[in-house]
Enzyme design. Structure first.
Site, mmCIF file in Angstrom:
data_model
loop_
_atom_site.group_PDB
_atom_site.id
_atom_site.type_symbol
_atom_site.label_atom_id
_atom_site.label_comp_id
_atom_site.label_asym_id
_atom_site.label_seq_id
_atom_site.Cartn_x
_atom_site.Cartn_y
_atom_site.Cartn_z
ATOM 1 N N GLU A 8 2.078 0.372 -1.111
ATOM 2 C CA GLU A 8 2.977 1.506 -1.324
ATOM 3 C C GLU A 8 4.099 1.546 -0.287
ATOM 4 O O GLU A 8 3.943 1.101 0.856
ATOM 5 C CB GLU A 8 2.156 2.799 -1.248
ATOM 6 C CG GLU A 8 2.939 4.076 -1.492
ATOM 7 C CD GLU A 8 2.100 5.325 -1.263
ATOM 8 O OE1 GLU A 8 2.542 6.405 -1.689
ATOM 9 O OE2 GLU A 8 1.015 5.235 -0.645
ATOM 10 N N LYS A 43 5.233 7.898 -8.725
ATOM 11 C CA LYS A 43 4.010 8.568 -8.276
ATOM 12 C C LYS A 43 4.027 10.033 -8.698
ATOM 13 O O LYS A 43 5.001 10.749 -8.472
ATOM 14 C CB LYS A 43 3.902 8.444 -6.757
ATOM 15 C CG LYS A 43 2.617 8.981 -6.142
ATOM 16 C CD LYS A 43 2.625 8.725 -4.635
ATOM 17 C CE LYS A 43 1.362 9.180 -3.953
ATOM 18 N NZ LYS A 43 1.403 8.913 -2.489
ATOM 19 N N CYS A 68 -1.664 5.425 -4.698
ATOM 20 C CA CYS A 68 -2.328 6.068 -3.562
ATOM 21 C C CYS A 68 -3.052 7.361 -3.947
ATOM 22 O O CYS A 68 -4.079 7.329 -4.616
ATOM 23 C CB CYS A 68 -1.311 6.290 -2.446
ATOM 24 S SG CYS A 68 -2.051 6.567 -0.806
#
Length: 263
Positions: A43, A113, A147
């Protein structure tokens, strides 16, 4: 169908995109020695996680640099690249954006995300994505989250109900919560009966030590690859042909009763 995946556990330098892009390319070049089919990065590889004061200045603009670098690498070397994610300035907002490229260098997935990590204030600096994305690499049904997203099984299941055999999770996950990282990724692989490749960053950002421990997990929950806590490259093989047998022996998708547990 068997495929080889390289996990590139990059140590990004906070607020140094030039160094980070160069380091990512150097590690990808090194990883090619194992003849992988897919390269996977962590990430926010361009900025680290994450320089709040200069984020808009340091972010990639419309993902142009990321597409140029990783698309060209994929095309030149004939390899699929899951280019982690980058801080990405688009339409006046900053997104935490993943880009995926096939062997011809074509951009096959852009995923923003969805869940910003609120304890670090990520949601105050990054705009949230609004859609789970599925895509294909070498004919393999794939999807991904980034994540903190992995703590929300609803979005993983949303993707897998469309059909997923290989799932990716680029991250910058702290070493202090290593047990959560390994456990959550293992659970997602088992409950969705798929291979899962989770690649975490390493190094320091302020006082936070990012924990590595990147993993490649089988649909049974076995660890094919488990890296350490420092910058490292690992490689593992997956066999997609085993998935059908697993899903037929314990058919969780057939046995779901979603009308009984609507969220």
């Amino acid at each position: 169908m068997k495929k080889r995946i390289s996990l590139i556990q990059l140590s990004s330098v906070l607020a140094e995109p030039d160094k980070n892009y160069a380091r990512a390319c150097a590690l990808m070049e090194r990883a090619l020695a194992d003849e992988p089919d897919i390269l996977v990065l962590p990430e926010t590889l361009n900025t680290g996680f994450f320089p709040k004061e200069r984020l808009a200045e340091l972010a990639d603009k419309d993902g142009v640099r990321t597409r140029e670098i990783f698309g060209a690498f994929a095309r030149t070397h004939g390899v699929n690249v899951v280019a982690g994610s980058v801080a990405n300035l688009r339409d006046g907002k900053i997104f935490n954006t993943a880009h995926v490229f096939d062997r011809q260098g074509n951009l096959v997935c852009v995923y923003d995300k969805i869940h910003g990590f609120s304890p670090s204030g990520e949601h105050e600096f990054f705009a949230a994505g609004n859609e789970v994305r599925n895509f294909s690499l070498d004919g393999i049904a794939c999807a991904m989250v980034i994540c903190y997203d992995i703590r929300f099984p609803e979005i993983v299941r949303t993707a897998t109900l469309r059909g997923v055999d290989l799932f990716f999770v680029p991250a910058q996950w702290p070493l202090a919560r290593k047990h959560h990282w390994v456990t959550l990724n293992t659970a997602r692989a088992i409950e969705n009966q798929m291979y899962l490749c989770a690649v975490n960053g390493t190094g320091m950002a302020g006082e936070t030590k990012y924990g590595g421990n990147s993993v490649l997990i089988s649909p049974w929950g076995d660890e094919i690859v488990h890296l350490g806590s420092e910058e490292e490259i690992g490689c593992g093989d997956i066999d997609l042909d085993v998935i059908a047998g697993i899903r037929s022996s314990i058919n969780v998708f057939r046995d779901r009763q979603p009308d009984r547990y609507k969220l």
